[in-house]
Design a protein around this motif. Structure first.
Motif, PDB file in Angstrom:
ATOM      1  N   ALA A  41       1.023  -1.010   0.346  1.00 20.00           N
ATOM      2  CA  ALA A  41       0.365   0.185   0.307  1.00 20.00           C
ATOM      3  C   ALA A  41       0.488   1.112  -0.091  1.00 20.00           C
ATOM      4  O   ALA A  41       1.912   1.428   0.341  1.00 20.00           O
ATOM      5  CB  ALA A  41      -0.414  -0.391   1.110  1.00 20.00           C
ATOM      6  N   ASP A  74      -3.321   0.357  -4.654  1.00 19.28           N
ATOM      7  CA  ASP A  74      -4.445   1.484  -4.347  1.00 19.28           C
ATOM      8  C   ASP A  74      -4.789   2.254  -5.585  1.00 19.28           C
ATOM      9  O   ASP A  74      -4.057   1.755  -6.738  1.00 19.28           O
ATOM     10  CB  ASP A  74      -2.868   2.391  -3.947  1.00 19.28           C
ATOM     11  CG  ASP A  74      -2.750   2.523  -3.018  1.00 19.28           C
ATOM     12  OD1 ASP A  74      -3.342   2.707  -1.979  1.00 19.28           O
ATOM     13  OD2 ASP A  74      -1.525   2.235  -2.496  1.00 19.28           O
ATOM     14  N   SER A  78      -3.763   8.430  -6.214  1.00 18.32           N
ATOM     15  CA  SER A  78      -3.453   7.987  -4.820  1.00 18.32           C
ATOM     16  C   SER A  78      -1.617   8.147  -4.835  1.00 18.32           C
ATOM     17  O   SER A  78      -0.924   8.104  -3.803  1.00 18.32           O
ATOM     18  CB  SER A  78      -3.228   6.431  -3.768  1.00 18.32           C
ATOM     19  OG  SER A  78      -3.393   6.697  -2.534  1.00 18.32           O
TER      20      SER A  78
END
Length: 187
Positions: A41, A74, A78
């Motif tokens: 992430a 993501d 992002s």
């Protein structure tokens, strides 16, 4: 199950690269060596250290004819926000694939069951779209760009020199092996 030697599966996704959004598909990778660098992430801890390491070695990858694609679940939005806010991620010049649907992550078999996050995994794909290398580490174990570069050099060497193999810790310019009956039990 290993996917070494298998063909890259079709995908199309949105990405962020050098201030722009773009669409990337599997066909964009054909004709050159590619690294697919999966991480869990954006805005996390180990991930930015790994991505910064790749960014610091971007020119070396380029000189070797290797395109780097970082991938997380993501969005490309992002990725842009992270790129704009983090000094480490701000160094990145390679393509950051957004994979909110999980299609790319699932194609490589590295989606964490029930979490919607990618494993920390690296794949090297040859110019014909065949997966030649893979590495998957646990959550807390960061990867090393120099070791990845060494492995890519070995993969490129054996692709260009059929009948030869690279022994452990092989570095460019060192001797390789030519497997044969004569070598059995002699190494």
């Amino acid at each position: 199950m290993s996917i070494i030697g298998s063909q890259l599966k079709p995908f199309t996704t949105q990405a962020f690269k050098e201030g722009k959004f773009l669409t990337v598909s599997d066909t964009d990778t054909l004709g050159k060596w590619s690294v697919f660098f999966f991480y869990p992430a954006d805005f996390t801890f180990v991930c930015p250290t790994e991505l910064e390491d790749l960014a610091d070695n971007h020119d070396t990858f380029g000189k070797m004819g290797v395109e780097v694609y970082s991938v997380s679940t993501d969005t490309h939005f992002s990725h842009k926000a992270w790129h704009d806010s983090s000094p480490a991620i701000g160094k990145i010049r390679f393509t950051m694939l957004g994979d909110p649907s999980g299609a790319v992550t699932n194609n490589f078999g590295v989606m964490r069951e029930g979490q919607g996050l990618a494993d920390r995994a690296t794949f090297v794909v040859d110019p014909q779209g065949v997966i030649q290398l893979m590495e998957i580490t646990s959550e807390g174990v960061g990867r090393n760009a120099m070791e990845l570069l060494r492995k890519i050099k070995a993969a490129q060497y054996i692709a260009a020199h059929p009948g030869e193999v690279c022994p452990a810790k092989w570095e460019e310019g060192e001797e390789t092996l030519a497997p044969s009956l004569d070598l059995v039990g002699k190494i």
